[in-house]
Design a protein around this motif. Structure first.
Motif, PDB file in Angstrom:
ATOM      1  N   PRO A  17      -2.237  61.197  41.247  1.00 30.79           N
ATOM      2  CA  PRO A  17      -2.553  60.850  39.858  1.00 30.79           C
ATOM      3  C   PRO A  17      -2.899  62.087  39.040  1.00 30.79           C
ATOM      4  N   VAL A  18      -2.507  62.070  37.780  1.00 33.97           N
ATOM      5  CA  VAL A  18      -2.869  63.156  36.876  1.00 33.97           C
ATOM      6  C   VAL A  18      -4.342  63.055  36.498  1.00 33.97           C
ATOM      7  N   PHE A  19      -4.813  61.822  36.298  1.00 32.49           N
ATOM      8  CA  PHE A  19      -6.195  61.596  35.870  1.00 32.49           C
ATOM      9  C   PHE A  19      -6.968  60.857  36.967  1.00 32.49           C
ATOM     10  N   THR A  20      -8.235  61.205  37.108  1.00 34.81           N
ATOM     11  CA  THR A  20      -9.107  60.498  38.034  1.00 34.81           C
ATOM     12  C   THR A  20      -9.739  59.306  37.321  1.00 34.81           C
ATOM     13  N   ARG A  21     -10.454  58.479  38.072  1.00 33.23           N
ATOM     14  CA  ARG A  21     -11.111  57.318  37.482  1.00 33.23           C
ATOM     15  C   ARG A  21     -12.146  57.715  36.429  1.00 33.23           C
ATOM     16  N   SER A  22     -12.682  58.902  36.556  1.00 31.30           N
ATOM     17  CA  SER A  22     -13.731  59.325  35.623  1.00 31.30           C
ATOM     18  C   SER A  22     -13.194  59.527  34.207  1.00 31.30           C
ATOM     19  N   ALA A  23     -11.867  59.680  34.043  1.00 32.34           N
ATOM     20  CA  ALA A  23     -11.304  59.883  32.706  1.00 32.34           C
ATOM     21  C   ALA A  23     -11.463  58.628  31.856  1.00 32.34           C
ATOM     22  N   ALA A  24     -10.966  57.488  32.350  1.00 31.29           N
ATOM     23  CA  ALA A  24     -11.109  56.245  31.603  1.00 31.29           C
ATOM     24  C   ALA A  24     -12.575  55.837  31.498  1.00 31.29           C
ATOM     25  N   ALA A  25     -13.348  56.135  32.545  1.00 33.65           N
ATOM     26  CA  ALA A  25     -14.776  55.799  32.513  1.00 33.65           C
ATOM     27  C   ALA A  25     -15.485  56.554  31.395  1.00 33.65           C
ATOM     28  N   PHE A  26     -15.113  57.816  31.193  1.00 38.29           N
ATOM     29  CA  PHE A  26     -15.716  58.589  30.100  1.00 38.29           C
ATOM     30  C   PHE A  26     -15.401  57.948  28.754  1.00 38.29           C
ATOM     31  N   LEU A  27     -14.155  57.516  28.562  1.00 37.18           N
ATOM     32  CA  LEU A  27     -13.781  56.908  27.286  1.00 37.18           C
ATOM     33  C   LEU A  27     -14.528  55.595  27.056  1.00 37.18           C
ATOM     34  N   ARG A  28     -14.767  54.841  28.126  1.00 40.43           N
ATOM     35  CA  ARG A  28     -15.533  53.604  27.964  1.00 40.43           C
ATOM     36  C   ARG A  28     -16.982  53.899  27.570  1.00 40.43           C
ATOM     37  N   ASN A  34     -20.519  56.453  20.543  1.00 35.58           N
ATOM     38  CA  ASN A  34     -19.593  57.381  19.888  1.00 35.58           C
ATOM     39  C   ASN A  34     -20.372  58.228  18.888  1.00 35.58           C
ATOM     40  N   THR A  35     -21.094  59.209  19.431  1.00 36.99           N
ATOM     41  CA  THR A  35     -21.905  60.102  18.612  1.00 36.99           C
ATOM     42  C   THR A  35     -21.666  61.537  19.038  1.00 36.99           C
ATOM     43  N   ARG A  36     -21.950  62.450  18.123  1.00 32.77           N
ATOM     44  CA  ARG A  36     -21.834  63.870  18.459  1.00 32.77           C
ATOM     45  C   ARG A  36     -22.842  64.261  19.540  1.00 32.77           C
ATOM     46  N   GLU A  37     -23.984  63.605  19.531  1.00 27.02           N
ATOM     47  CA  GLU A  37     -25.011  63.919  20.528  1.00 27.02           C
ATOM     48  C   GLU A  37     -24.511  63.593  21.935  1.00 27.02           C
ATOM     49  N   PHE A  38     -23.898  62.410  22.090  1.00 23.13           N
ATOM     50  CA  PHE A  38     -23.370  62.039  23.407  1.00 23.13           C
ATOM     51  C   PHE A  38     -22.247  62.973  23.821  1.00 23.13           C
ATOM     52  N   PHE A  39     -21.292  63.231  22.904  1.00 25.01           N
ATOM     53  CA  PHE A  39     -20.135  64.044  23.267  1.00 25.01           C
ATOM     54  C   PHE A  39     -20.564  65.469  23.624  1.00 25.01           C
ATOM     55  N   THR A  40     -21.463  66.032  22.853  1.00 25.25           N
ATOM     56  CA  THR A  40     -21.933  67.391  23.137  1.00 25.25           C
ATOM     57  C   THR A  40     -22.631  67.464  24.485  1.00 25.25           C
ATOM     58  N   ALA A  41     -23.438  66.461  24.784  1.00 28.36           N
ATOM     59  CA  ALA A  41     -24.170  66.451  26.052  1.00 28.36           C
ATOM     60  C   ALA A  41     -23.245  66.289  27.253  1.00 28.36           C
ATOM     61  N   HIS A  42     -22.074  65.675  27.029  1.00 27.69           N
ATOM     62  CA  HIS A  42     -21.147  65.404  28.126  1.00 27.69           C
ATOM     63  C   HIS A  42     -19.821  66.138  27.944  1.00 27.69           C
ATOM     64  N   ARG A  43     -19.846  67.242  27.212  1.00 27.19           N
ATOM     65  CA  ARG A  43     -18.610  67.977  26.934  1.00 27.19           C
ATOM     66  C   ARG A  43     -17.957  68.487  28.214  1.00 27.19           C
ATOM     67  N   ASP A  44     -18.741  68.952  29.171  1.00 25.10           N
ATOM     68  CA  ASP A  44     -18.168  69.441  30.423  1.00 25.10           C
ATOM     69  C   ASP A  44     -17.435  68.324  31.162  1.00 25.10           C
ATOM     70  N   GLU A  45     -17.997  67.140  31.117  1.00 26.13           N
ATOM     71  CA  GLU A  45     -17.354  65.988  31.763  1.00 26.13           C
ATOM     72  C   GLU A  45     -16.024  65.676  31.095  1.00 26.13           C
ATOM     73  N   TYR A  46     -16.006  65.712  29.754  1.00 23.49           N
ATOM     74  CA  TYR A  46     -14.759  65.495  29.017  1.00 23.49           C
ATOM     75  C   TYR A  46     -13.716  66.541  29.391  1.00 23.49           C
ATOM     76  N   ASP A  47     -14.135  67.806  29.423  1.00 28.46           N
ATOM     77  CA  ASP A  47     -13.197  68.882  29.750  1.00 28.46           C
ATOM     78  C   ASP A  47     -12.580  68.691  31.122  1.00 28.46           C
ATOM     79  N   GLN A  48     -13.408  68.418  32.124  1.00 27.69           N
ATOM     80  CA  GLN A  48     -12.928  68.316  33.492  1.00 27.69           C
ATOM     81  C   GLN A  48     -12.083  67.074  33.729  1.00 27.69           C
ATOM     82  N   ALA A  49     -12.494  65.948  33.145  1.00 26.83           N
ATOM     83  CA  ALA A  49     -11.815  64.687  33.430  1.00 26.83           C
ATOM     84  C   ALA A  49     -10.604  64.444  32.543  1.00 26.83           C
TER      85      ALA A  49
END
Length: 222
Positions: A17-28, A34-49
């Motif tokens: 698979p190109v994407f792991t389960r954590s990719a769709a989980a992050f979007l959920r 859906n705030t800048r605070e959440f995205f900034t705090a989890h930016r590394d997770e977004y980048d990796q997944a």
């Protein structure tokens, strides 16, 4: 700033698979907060997944389909009543001509396909003129569309409710003339392998070829 993708992209194996389960989980999770605070705090997770595998997939696609891009996660909220700052999907496209291939990762899976998604007025006019004349060029589009529908693809965008201006409603190619986009999509699981994605893109190649040959690049973007 988005880091450069040079020398940082993973190797994509055809049978994985190109994407792991954590990719769709992050979007959920992003849909719930859906705030800048959440995205900034989890930016590394977004980048990796999401970002890194999407950039790797783009680099793979560009080898065959031409230059493309990964869409930014930020939404343009200037003219929208919805001020949510981030998209709840991640997408890329690649194409060296008028047509190209596309992939979107959402919370429930992938949409994979290709063609011409946002034709300009002049592109639609040229496409419809080719269709109306009939002959081998119109037949090639008919064959491409029929094969995709039979394979489980959905044609992108709703067609016109009636014939486009200047064409009779009883034209023998009226269903093709009513198309507003020359593109098709197929739903895939979020766990789709690179080989499955490539096979989906292979299926839309005749449609991309038709667009490149008979429609061409846009000259009018009004």
């Amino acid at each position: 700033m988005v880091p450069s993708r040079d020398a940082e992209l993973p190797h994509l194996a055809a049978d994985e698979p190109v994407f792991t389960r954590s990719a769709a989980a992050f979007l959920r999770r992003l849909a719930e907060d859906n705030t800048r605070e959440f995205f900034t705090a989890h930016r590394d997770e977004y980048d990796q997944a999401i970002r890194v595998p999407l950039e790797a997939l783009l680099a793979h696609a560009e080898e065959r389909w031409g230059t493309g891009r990964v869409m930014r996660p930020n939404r343009d909220v200037r003219f929208s009543t919805d001020k949510s700052p981030y998209r709840l999907s991640a997408s890329m496209w690649a194409g060296g001509g008028a047509g190209g291939v596309y992939l979107q990762l959402g919370r429930s899976g992938l949409e994979v396909g290709g063609g011409l998604y946002e034709p300009s007025r002049d592109q639609l006019a040229r496409g419809r003129a080719v269709i109306a004349r009939g002959g081998p060029a119109a037949d090639a589009l008919r064959e491409a569309v029929d094969a995709l529908v039979e394979a489980g693809f959905e044609l992108a965008g709703p067609p016109l409710a009636t014939a486009p201006r200047g064409y009779p409603r009883d034209h023998p190619q009226i269903d093709l003339l009513r198309l507003t986009r020359y593109a098709a999509l197929r739903h895939r699981k979020a766990s789709a392998t690179l080989a499955e994605i490539d096979a989906t893109w292979d299926a839309v190649a005749p449609l991309c070829d038709w667009v490149d040959r008979h429609v061409g690049p846009a000259t009018d973007r009004r």
